[in-house]
Write a protein that holds these residues in place. Structure first.
Motif, PDB file in Angstrom:
ATOM      1  N   THR A   1     -41.591 -80.964 -43.473  1.00  0.00           N
ATOM      2  CA  THR A   1     -42.311 -81.538 -44.613  1.00  0.00           C
ATOM      3  C   THR A   1     -42.584 -80.424 -45.627  1.00  0.00           C
ATOM      4  N   ALA A   2     -43.191 -80.810 -46.753  1.00  0.00           N
ATOM      5  CA  ALA A   2     -43.554 -79.817 -47.776  1.00  0.00           C
ATOM      6  C   ALA A   2     -44.982 -79.335 -47.618  1.00  0.00           C
ATOM      7  N   VAL A   3     -45.589 -79.634 -46.474  1.00  0.00           N
ATOM      8  CA  VAL A   3     -47.007 -79.300 -46.283  1.00  0.00           C
ATOM      9  C   VAL A   3     -47.265 -77.802 -46.430  1.00  0.00           C
ATOM     10  N   THR A   4     -48.293 -77.494 -47.211  1.00  0.00           N
ATOM     11  CA  THR A   4     -48.796 -76.120 -47.301  1.00  0.00           C
ATOM     12  C   THR A   4     -50.277 -76.136 -46.947  1.00  0.00           C
ATOM     13  N   ALA A   5     -50.838 -74.974 -46.706  1.00  0.00           N
ATOM     14  CA  ALA A   5     -52.246 -74.907 -46.320  1.00  0.00           C
ATOM     15  C   ALA A   5     -52.879 -73.662 -46.912  1.00  0.00           C
ATOM     16  N   ASP A   6     -54.170 -73.689 -46.968  1.00  0.00           N
ATOM     17  CA  ASP A   6     -54.904 -72.506 -47.425  1.00  0.00           C
ATOM     18  C   ASP A   6     -56.112 -72.334 -46.507  1.00  0.00           C
ATOM     19  N   LEU A   7     -55.841 -71.802 -45.321  1.00  0.00           N
ATOM     20  CA  LEU A   7     -56.856 -71.711 -44.265  1.00  0.00           C
ATOM     21  C   LEU A   7     -57.604 -70.388 -44.351  1.00  0.00           C
TER      22      LEU A   7
ATOM     23  N   ILE B   1     -38.353 -73.840 -51.000  1.00  0.00           N
ATOM     24  CA  ILE B   1     -38.753 -74.785 -49.946  1.00  0.00           C
ATOM     25  C   ILE B   1     -37.761 -75.950 -49.936  1.00  0.00           C
ATOM     26  N   HIS B   2     -37.132 -76.158 -48.791  1.00  0.00           N
ATOM     27  CA  HIS B   2     -36.139 -77.222 -48.577  1.00  0.00           C
ATOM     28  C   HIS B   2     -36.664 -78.176 -47.515  1.00  0.00           C
ATOM     29  N   PRO B   3     -37.540 -79.085 -47.834  1.00  0.00           N
ATOM     30  CA  PRO B   3     -38.164 -79.912 -46.796  1.00  0.00           C
ATOM     31  C   PRO B   3     -37.478 -81.268 -46.625  1.00  0.00           C
ATOM     32  N   GLY B   4     -37.957 -82.005 -45.629  1.00  0.00           N
ATOM     33  CA  GLY B   4     -37.627 -83.421 -45.565  1.00  0.00           C
ATOM     34  C   GLY B   4     -36.372 -83.756 -44.804  1.00  0.00           C
ATOM     35  N   CYS B   5     -36.014 -82.918 -43.822  1.00  0.00           N
ATOM     36  CA  CYS B   5     -34.835 -83.247 -43.021  1.00  0.00           C
ATOM     37  C   CYS B   5     -35.233 -83.437 -41.562  1.00  0.00           C
ATOM     38  N   HIS B   6     -34.857 -84.563 -41.005  1.00  0.00           N
ATOM     39  CA  HIS B   6     -35.032 -84.804 -39.570  1.00  0.00           C
ATOM     40  C   HIS B   6     -33.789 -84.227 -38.886  1.00  0.00           C
TER      41      HIS B   6
ATOM     42  N   VAL C   1     -38.472 -75.812 -55.446  1.00  0.00           N
ATOM     43  CA  VAL C   1     -38.648 -76.878 -54.459  1.00  0.00           C
ATOM     44  C   VAL C   1     -37.474 -77.854 -54.533  1.00  0.00           C
ATOM     45  N   PHE C   2     -36.950 -78.203 -53.377  1.00  0.00           N
ATOM     46  CA  PHE C   2     -35.816 -79.118 -53.241  1.00  0.00           C
ATOM     47  C   PHE C   2     -36.284 -80.424 -52.592  1.00  0.00           C
ATOM     48  N   THR C   3     -35.406 -81.427 -52.657  1.00  0.00           N
ATOM     49  CA  THR C   3     -35.735 -82.674 -51.959  1.00  0.00           C
ATOM     50  C   THR C   3     -34.477 -83.383 -51.489  1.00  0.00           C
ATOM     51  N   LEU C   4     -34.591 -84.091 -50.377  1.00  0.00           N
ATOM     52  CA  LEU C   4     -33.571 -85.060 -49.949  1.00  0.00           C
ATOM     53  C   LEU C   4     -34.029 -86.476 -50.241  1.00  0.00           C
ATOM     54  N   ASP C   5     -35.218 -86.592 -50.794  1.00  0.00           N
ATOM     55  CA  ASP C   5     -35.800 -87.898 -51.104  1.00  0.00           C
ATOM     56  C   ASP C   5     -35.827 -88.032 -52.622  1.00  0.00           C
ATOM     57  N   GLU C   6     -34.825 -88.722 -53.154  1.00  0.00           N
ATOM     58  CA  GLU C   6     -34.673 -88.794 -54.615  1.00  0.00           C
ATOM     59  C   GLU C   6     -35.840 -89.495 -55.312  1.00  0.00           C
ATOM     60  N   THR C   7     -36.611 -90.277 -54.580  1.00  0.00           N
ATOM     61  CA  THR C   7     -37.740 -90.937 -55.231  1.00  0.00           C
ATOM     62  C   THR C   7     -38.755 -89.915 -55.738  1.00  0.00           C
ATOM     63  N   ALA C   8     -38.695 -88.698 -55.211  1.00  0.00           N
ATOM     64  CA  ALA C   8     -39.625 -87.661 -55.663  1.00  0.00           C
ATOM     65  C   ALA C   8     -39.239 -87.074 -57.018  1.00  0.00           C
ATOM     66  N   TYR C   9     -38.009 -87.257 -57.451  1.00  0.00           N
ATOM     67  CA  TYR C   9     -37.591 -86.627 -58.713  1.00  0.00           C
ATOM     68  C   TYR C   9     -38.528 -86.975 -59.860  1.00  0.00           C
ATOM     69  N   SER C  10     -38.584 -88.260 -60.186  1.00  0.00           N
ATOM     70  CA  SER C  10     -39.372 -88.632 -61.370  1.00  0.00           C
ATOM     71  C   SER C  10     -40.849 -88.779 -61.037  1.00  0.00           C
TER      72      SER C  10
END
Lengths: 469, 469, 469
Positions: free
Chosen positions: A253-259, A305-310, A356-365
């Motif tokens: 996922t694209a999850v980031t944290a600031d712990l 960041i290249h997220p979103g691959c199972h 940032v990259f995506t395999l989920d095109e709905t994120a583009y716009s």
């Protein structure tokens, strides 16, 4: 049947628009290739030995190709892919080539077909289409080419007009091939990129032993969080000294944290013991992205960041053949909340550079263009993997440009281990960008002069600038 | 470089289709502007004073523009945006204009570029492109125009052929500017719209004190749920008396609810004490949408829901500069379950009128067109905000029409505070609608006669009808 | 106004591309219709009686049409739809037809309009457009046609050049009409498909009593899980003996499961008692998909999954009029995790054949094409329901082809109970496929020779092969 690489391929049929696209393309088609993200094998350029045979070079390492053949019932054994149990697989590269040729029609309408035809035509000067009938002569022709000096890796690198290419290595890699290239005096610019997933993902096979190896390499105590960070910092510096300008992170996922430091240390302790829940593992990876970003303020490496691959969705295939055989699948990926901790910490910092990259095109716009169109630190990577294709690129420009413009994008990535297809892939990107720009010109949305400038930027300048090349 | 607003801009290059688009556009381009949803400042029309200067008028209030500049490293201070801490910011509007001009190329391919070029050309009659070199003469020319009577707000309103424009106000607003416009005898129709978020969202800064103010204004006891509802009802009536025909609701999600009175009262009590969890706050907002819908049965105000925006994503920017500076971002938004309580209660009631918007385009074909293509009460609002652009509008029509038709849509909203760009925005919508219709005609899917009727409806009739104007 | 079915309808306006599309279409337009998934009534073909009247045939059973009229304020009563409470509804089919004609303009830009115009023109030879003025003559003309022998169901079946059509029946159906067709000696091939939702979905009204009926029919003890499975197996065999080649599953989600026998039995016990939570019901349905898939290894029936529909969203409409009145709505649907249990068990088995559909177009490029482009067992079904339209088909090809190719798709499904529109629907699909292919040819991405082969495959061969027809 003739194999024709039509000079107008991918340009729109409408003559007004096509003429503009031709003119734009004519001005940028011969620009050098900038390949800032990819997976070629540096040993090719270090050793400069002939490639083995057509099947080993063009078919067996290409997961795009294996997945399609497999989907249509061709077992990987028949393609000569090694089984983990050492079981029988086809060993005759000619038979493998023949089988592939018989099924080449499956790739109609896919980018694989365009790329391979380009390789056949432009690299090997073949002028008949690949079919069951021509398979044997194809094999013989390509095989004999591969023995000639002008088909050695370095000769092809130069012929392809590659100005710079990045490979991808683990922090545990000693980069000996990159060192050998340096030492050889050859002028080709082959750089590495820092891909720390094996030592940053607690769910990675061998995370614990990888950390021991990291300790051995760096002399740091990777059993403490501070030693672990110090070790990573050292490896980043080493990679940078070997030419790296970027890091790459392939998280689920694209999850980031600031712990807080205490929270991070506690997660790290759990990771060492293999005791993290999936949620905790995700949080740890997210925190480590922020740690990497913090280190980048000093060493200046670009973060990708290249997220979103199972990964390895097909369990029995994974057990029998291992990774990267075409069973990795995209999943819906959220960015707005996921990136917020990182962007709130560093998104306004002029020293931080995030792609940032995506395999989920709905994120583009919906997410990526709005994020990149606001945060100074962030840019959107190009259409990636399943979307590295004419229609994929068209959707990318149509859905990104109106919100993020052209200048929050970073040019093209070929992202490939299929070395011979690199010019083909860049050519598709150049043609599709010119097609998109030609439409804007034909519809009087920008001038042709502007389009020419943008075409140059998308092909050459933006990649160099974004990746500091 | 010439600034050319080509008469065929945005029309397709294909000559058959373009000729049809031209003919359709020719019939509707001069229709009056209906602007049923926007954010212009009513004081402009009440006071009719000259606009301050080019930067204050065209640049500083435009969050589309600030976000792009900021994304490319231009600090808001350099654009003269006031800091909350009173810190130094650029105060010379000429310098701000120059900086903007130097970065105008960033907007290539974005609607901002089209809108501004339209303003420069059509409103100010400029015929050279804006560049670093022409920035100064641009500034001087526009600045001198602004001093002339034909550039006063009311003169522009009339020149723009605006039949009616809606502004947006909080229930706490006394609508003095609208009253002043009425009193002035000027014939321009400037109406208000009722935007109760500040008194309906328990997570809004100042919710509690806003309710006290609401009590003062209405004489109702807003510490009880029934008094609170009564107060809202009174304000709706007051807004209606000042011309309002609609309410507008900008919630984070599209969630609606249909609770018992006891449940509502309990949530309201929690809201007053600031003790609601995020889930409870969402439920309360959802219930209040239903309460508003119920009131609309009596007063007839149209309900608009604009969900799916993550506001003020960039925390430090928010702290330093406040709201509406370009850091609002879309999020994935669900409608089918979210709207079910409201639609099950009132979706079949002919007295109820609901217009739903989205920033998540995946909802067009999957959720919004199917909902609007079934429920008599619901229509789909136009392509909004990030999607108020040529490609955004194209996707909207392509993804909405086949399921919802044209007659479950409501014409165009400019949704802007950038007054001078209103004709430009409506012109883009008119051109894109004609382009879409021309393609249907060219592909023999409708007749040109039908297309002409639809073009008129999309431009003029549907907005008037949907908003009861 | 003339009703013109232009020979170039749906083809692109660009002349180069249109000419290619015409040529491709010319070669496939007269191929027989393969209709492997639909909802026509087998009694039509068994009894071969005249259809009742134009409204009963063309309007009242069509939920596409009812939903649009309803969305614009036309009560279902006015369309003569029977109320459950027996309340008054319009009973004059001429008045219903007139009302429809007056609102026919609402369908501009929708596929319903194209389908109906095709029916009017091609089936009934009408040459004026349907309007309020022509409504009466339309009605009379169609009504008199329906009394003639060449408009009897079997005559139309033959005139439509239907090679094979599948209906859909519950396991509780005795298939008497299919038997009657067989017995009649008529050569038309009308087969059934096995749709077990009523006996597989614990949330289905009457699940428990359906299981009792299933016991009566099969002589199996459906109160035990093994008896239940045995009963389903028997019905599959019976359906197969009546021509079925496929099963069809319309679950709310795509969830599958791979439970132990003990877990399955426990869920089944809960289902019998009506005690499952929604999550458990979903898990049970998911497990039953896997059980069905296992049975398919033996009997060879193709499995179809049609997920992602929220049924009967409009509660009062459902209470007053029942199912299938246009209030079913798509929801976001996940496939990668949902199908994993099933695909990990059987996705590599050459005996298993799975066709997956979606109402959520975001799954095309993100999930379905990648899955079908890898797993040998899985193919992607055609653009479905809300997406069975020109733009819907265009998006389908654009988003599926580059990853899954053409050969992991299965041709067209008309999925309709509107028998007369079947040729119209297949014609739209053929035209849109030729349009897509023509663009690939015009852009030199495939040769015209290849395109012709693909057009034949998409129209005829792939459906026959995928459904074993």
């Amino acid at each position: 049947m003739k194999l024709v690489m039509h000079p107008d391929r991918l340009f729109p049929a409408d003559t007004t628009t096509r003429d503009i696209a031709r003119r734009l393309y004519g001005q940028i088609k011969d620009l050098p290739i900038i390949s800032p993200h990819g997976h070629t094998d540096p040993s090719w350029f270090a050793e400069n030995k002939p490639f083995e045979n057509p099947s080993a070079l063009l078919l067996q390492p290409d997961h795009y190709l294996l997945r399609m053949l497999y989907s249509q019932g061709i077992p990987l054994e028949a393609m000569g892919i090694r089984r983990r149990d050492g079981g029988d697989v086809e060993s005759d590269p000619k038979k493998i080539w023949q089988l592939f040729a018989e099924h080449y029609y499956l790739f109609r309408g896919t980018p694989t077909r365009m790329w391979l035809d380009h390789v056949f035509s432009e690299v090997f000067n073949l002028d008949e289409a690949l079919t069951a009938d021509t398979a044997e002569s194809y094999y013989e022709h390509i095989n004999s080419c591969l023995q000639q000096p002008e088909f050695l890796p370095r000769a092809l690198f130069e012929r392809f007009n590659i100005e710079v290419i990045a490979t991808t290595e683990s922090p545990l890699d000693d980069l000996r091939h990159h060192q050998a290239i340096k030492d050889s005096g050859w002028q080709g610019r082959v750089i590495t990129a820092f891909r720390p997933d094996p030592v940053m993902d607690p769910e990675h096979d061998g995370f614990v032993s990888n950390l021991k190896q990291l300790a051995n390499i760096t002399g740091e105590d990777t059993q403490t969080f501070s030693g672990y960070l110090a070790a990573l910092k050292k490896r980043r510096e080493f990679f940078k000294s070997m030419g790296a300008t970027s890091t790459d992170h392939g998280h689920p996922t694209a999850v980031t944290a600031d712990l807080t430091r205490a929270e991070s240390e506690q997660l790290f302790a759990g990771a060492l013991k293999g005791e993290l829940t999936p949620q905790q593992a995700e949080l740890f990876r997210g925190q480590m992205l922020t740690e990497m970003a913090l280190m980048s303020l000093d060493d200046g490496l670009i973060m990708q960041i290249h997220p979103g691959c199972h990964r390895n969705h097909n369990q029995s295939l994974f057990e029998n053949f291992g990774r990267d055989k075409g069973a990795d699948l995209p999943v819906a990926t959220e960015y707005i909340s996921a990136l917020k901790p990182l962007l709130n910490k560093l998104g306004n910092d002029p020293r931080f550079n995030l792609i940032v990259f995506t395999l989920d095109e709905t994120a583009y716009s919906r997410e990526l263009a709005p994020l990149a169109g606001h945060y100074p630190a962030m840019k959107v990577g190009p259409a990636w993997w399943f979307h590295d294709s004419p229609e994929g690129m068209r959707r990318y420009r149509e859905q990104i440009t109106e919100t993020a413009g052209f200048y929050n994008t970073v040019g093209f990535n070929d992202d490939t281990r299929a070395f011979l297809s690199i010019p083909a892939r860049h050519d598709v990107a150049r043609r599709m960008d010119c097609t998109f720009l030609a439409q804007l010109v034909a519809e009087h949305r920008i001038t042709e002069e502007e389009a020419a400038e943008i075409a140059y930027d998308l092909t050459y300048r933006l990649a160099k600038q974004a990746y500091k090349l």
